[in-house]
Write a protein that holds these residues in place. Structure first.
Motif, PDB file in Angstrom:
ATOM      1  N   SER A   1       2.349  15.281  -5.595  1.00  0.00           N
ATOM      2  CA  SER A   1       3.625  16.003  -5.520  1.00  0.00           C
ATOM      3  C   SER A   1       4.698  15.238  -4.748  1.00  0.00           C
ATOM      4  O   SER A   1       5.878  15.550  -4.855  1.00  0.00           O
ATOM      5  CB  SER A   1       3.412  17.377  -4.893  1.00  0.00           C
ATOM      6  OG  SER A   1       2.984  17.239  -3.558  1.00  0.00           O
ATOM      7  N   SER A   2       4.303  14.221  -3.980  1.00  0.00           N
ATOM      8  CA  SER A   2       5.301  13.484  -3.201  1.00  0.00           C
ATOM      9  C   SER A   2       5.525  12.060  -3.712  1.00  0.00           C
ATOM     10  O   SER A   2       6.282  11.297  -3.102  1.00  0.00           O
ATOM     11  CB  SER A   2       4.908  13.475  -1.722  1.00  0.00           C
ATOM     12  OG  SER A   2       3.659  12.877  -1.520  1.00  0.00           O
ATOM     13  N   GLU A   3       4.900  11.689  -4.814  1.00  0.00           N
ATOM     14  CA  GLU A   3       5.037  10.331  -5.348  1.00  0.00           C
ATOM     15  C   GLU A   3       6.486   9.943  -5.650  1.00  0.00           C
ATOM     16  O   GLU A   3       6.873   8.794  -5.480  1.00  0.00           O
ATOM     17  CB  GLU A   3       4.180  10.151  -6.601  1.00  0.00           C
ATOM     18  CG  GLU A   3       2.704  10.020  -6.303  1.00  0.00           C
ATOM     19  CD  GLU A   3       1.865   9.764  -7.546  1.00  0.00           C
ATOM     20  OE1 GLU A   3       2.414   9.725  -8.661  1.00  0.00           O
ATOM     21  OE2 GLU A   3       0.647   9.604  -7.386  1.00  0.00           O
ATOM     22  N   CYS A   4       7.292  10.911  -6.077  1.00  0.00           N
ATOM     23  CA  CYS A   4       8.686  10.610  -6.439  1.00  0.00           C
ATOM     24  C   CYS A   4       9.504  10.142  -5.235  1.00  0.00           C
ATOM     25  O   CYS A   4      10.553   9.509  -5.405  1.00  0.00           O
ATOM     26  CB  CYS A   4       9.335  11.821  -7.101  1.00  0.00           C
ATOM     27  SG  CYS A   4       9.339  13.285  -6.075  1.00  0.00           S
ATOM     28  N   ASN A   5       9.054  10.409  -4.019  1.00  0.00           N
ATOM     29  CA  ASN A   5       9.791  10.031  -2.812  1.00  0.00           C
ATOM     30  C   ASN A   5       9.389   8.669  -2.243  1.00  0.00           C
ATOM     31  O   ASN A   5      10.036   8.163  -1.329  1.00  0.00           O
ATOM     32  CB  ASN A   5       9.588  11.087  -1.725  1.00  0.00           C
ATOM     33  CG  ASN A   5      10.065  12.445  -2.150  1.00  0.00           C
ATOM     34  OD1 ASN A   5      11.025  12.573  -2.898  1.00  0.00           O
ATOM     35  ND2 ASN A   5       9.379  13.478  -1.708  1.00  0.00           N
ATOM     36  N   VAL A   6       8.335   8.067  -2.781  1.00  0.00           N
ATOM     37  CA  VAL A   6       7.779   6.852  -2.182  1.00  0.00           C
ATOM     38  C   VAL A   6       8.736   5.664  -2.261  1.00  0.00           C
ATOM     39  O   VAL A   6       8.953   4.977  -1.267  1.00  0.00           O
ATOM     40  CB  VAL A   6       6.415   6.501  -2.822  1.00  0.00           C
ATOM     41  CG1 VAL A   6       5.943   5.125  -2.384  1.00  0.00           C
ATOM     42  CG2 VAL A   6       5.374   7.554  -2.445  1.00  0.00           C
TER      43      VAL A   6
ATOM     44  N   MET B   1       0.399  -6.182   6.928  1.00  0.00           N
ATOM     45  CA  MET B   1       0.639  -6.281   5.497  1.00  0.00           C
ATOM     46  C   MET B   1       0.412  -4.913   4.872  1.00  0.00           C
ATOM     47  O   MET B   1      -0.397  -4.124   5.356  1.00  0.00           O
ATOM     48  CB  MET B   1      -0.304  -7.308   4.862  1.00  0.00           C
ATOM     49  CG  MET B   1      -0.034  -7.562   3.391  1.00  0.00           C
ATOM     50  SD  MET B   1      -1.006  -8.934   2.710  1.00  0.00           S
ATOM     51  CE  MET B   1      -2.582  -8.139   2.472  1.00  0.00           C
ATOM     52  N   ILE B   2       1.133  -4.647   3.782  1.00  0.00           N
ATOM     53  CA  ILE B   2       0.998  -3.367   3.098  1.00  0.00           C
ATOM     54  C   ILE B   2       1.157  -3.603   1.597  1.00  0.00           C
ATOM     55  O   ILE B   2       1.970  -4.417   1.180  1.00  0.00           O
ATOM     56  CB  ILE B   2       2.023  -2.333   3.615  1.00  0.00           C
ATOM     57  CG1 ILE B   2       1.840  -0.984   2.927  1.00  0.00           C
ATOM     58  CG2 ILE B   2       3.434  -2.857   3.499  1.00  0.00           C
ATOM     59  CD1 ILE B   2       2.651   0.149   3.546  1.00  0.00           C
ATOM     60  N   THR B   3       0.332  -2.904   0.828  1.00  0.00           N
ATOM     61  CA  THR B   3       0.506  -2.906  -0.628  1.00  0.00           C
ATOM     62  C   THR B   3       0.623  -1.463  -1.089  1.00  0.00           C
ATOM     63  O   THR B   3       0.061  -0.551  -0.495  1.00  0.00           O
ATOM     64  CB  THR B   3      -0.668  -3.586  -1.378  1.00  0.00           C
ATOM     65  OG1 THR B   3      -1.854  -2.843  -1.159  1.00  0.00           O
ATOM     66  CG2 THR B   3      -0.851  -5.017  -0.937  1.00  0.00           C
ATOM     67  N   LEU B   4       1.363  -1.299  -2.163  1.00  0.00           N
ATOM     68  CA  LEU B   4       1.470  -0.003  -2.809  1.00  0.00           C
ATOM     69  C   LEU B   4       1.024  -0.217  -4.249  1.00  0.00           C
ATOM     70  O   LEU B   4       1.676  -0.929  -5.004  1.00  0.00           O
ATOM     71  CB  LEU B   4       2.903   0.535  -2.771  1.00  0.00           C
ATOM     72  CG  LEU B   4       3.158   1.804  -3.585  1.00  0.00           C
ATOM     73  CD1 LEU B   4       2.331   2.974  -3.065  1.00  0.00           C
ATOM     74  CD2 LEU B   4       4.639   2.147  -3.594  1.00  0.00           C
ATOM     75  N   ASN B   5      -0.101   0.379  -4.608  1.00  0.00           N
ATOM     76  CA  ASN B   5      -0.626   0.285  -5.965  1.00  0.00           C
ATOM     77  C   ASN B   5      -0.110   1.473  -6.747  1.00  0.00           C
ATOM     78  O   ASN B   5      -0.340   2.623  -6.368  1.00  0.00           O
ATOM     79  CB  ASN B   5      -2.148   0.248  -5.938  1.00  0.00           C
ATOM     80  CG  ASN B   5      -2.743  -0.037  -7.303  1.00  0.00           C
ATOM     81  OD1 ASN B   5      -2.365   0.586  -8.289  1.00  0.00           O
ATOM     82  ND2 ASN B   5      -3.655  -0.981  -7.346  1.00  0.00           N
ATOM     83  N   MET B   6       0.584   1.193  -7.833  1.00  0.00           N
ATOM     84  CA  MET B   6       1.210   2.250  -8.626  1.00  0.00           C
ATOM     85  C   MET B   6       0.240   2.919  -9.597  1.00  0.00           C
ATOM     86  O   MET B   6       0.508   4.003 -10.096  1.00  0.00           O
ATOM     87  CB  MET B   6       2.399   1.683  -9.408  1.00  0.00           C
ATOM     88  CG  MET B   6       3.440   1.007  -8.529  1.00  0.00           C
ATOM     89  SD  MET B   6       4.151   2.086  -7.306  1.00  0.00           S
ATOM     90  CE  MET B   6       5.305   2.971  -8.326  1.00  0.00           C
ATOM     91  N   ASP B   7      -0.882   2.273  -9.867  1.00  0.00           N
ATOM     92  CA  ASP B   7      -1.884   2.860 -10.783  1.00  0.00           C
ATOM     93  C   ASP B   7      -2.538   4.070 -10.152  1.00  0.00           C
ATOM     94  O   ASP B   7      -2.655   4.175  -8.940  1.00  0.00           O
ATOM     95  CB  ASP B   7      -2.987   1.848 -11.109  1.00  0.00           C
ATOM     96  CG  ASP B   7      -2.591   0.908 -12.227  1.00  0.00           C
ATOM     97  OD1 ASP B   7      -1.571   1.157 -12.889  1.00  0.00           O
ATOM     98  OD2 ASP B   7      -3.291  -0.101 -12.407  1.00  0.00           O
TER      99      ASP B   7
END
Length: 105
Positions: free
Chosen positions: A57-62, A98-104
């Protein structure tokens, strides 16, 4: 959507404190995350790796929050990455290496 955080910390307690701070930070942008795994990162001493799941529900704000985490992001297929080792990249979160954001999913 998942974050992978590499945190500079010498103990699990320090890591948990950094994760609590990150969760409070994301909450400021209406992004809800839950920690799914924390482990010592075997490649680098005094480094922990944490996996965080982003609530659907909060993915749109990332994406709007990313510029508040780091000054520069490398955009890869299905992934964003920011690291202290990248040229001209400043990470604004204490202890975050370091940070990664995986969209899958």
């Amino acid at each position: 959507m998942k974050f992978t955080l590499f945190l500079e910390a010498s103990t699990l307690e320090e890591t948990k404190q950094a994760l609590d701070n990150f969760k409070r930070f994301t909450a400021n942008y209406d992004v809800s995350v839950s920690v799914s795994k924390v482990e010592e990162y075997w490649k680098i001493e005094d480094m922990y790796k944490a996996l965080l799941e982003v609530n659907k529900s909060s993915e749109c704000n990332v994406k709007t929050m990313l510029s508040k985490i780091a000054s520069k992001w490398l955009e890869l297929p299905d992934e964003y990455l920011a690291s202290k080792t990248m040229d001209d990249c400043e990470i604004y979160i204490p202890n975050l290496y370091m940070i990664t954001l995986n969209m899958d999913d």
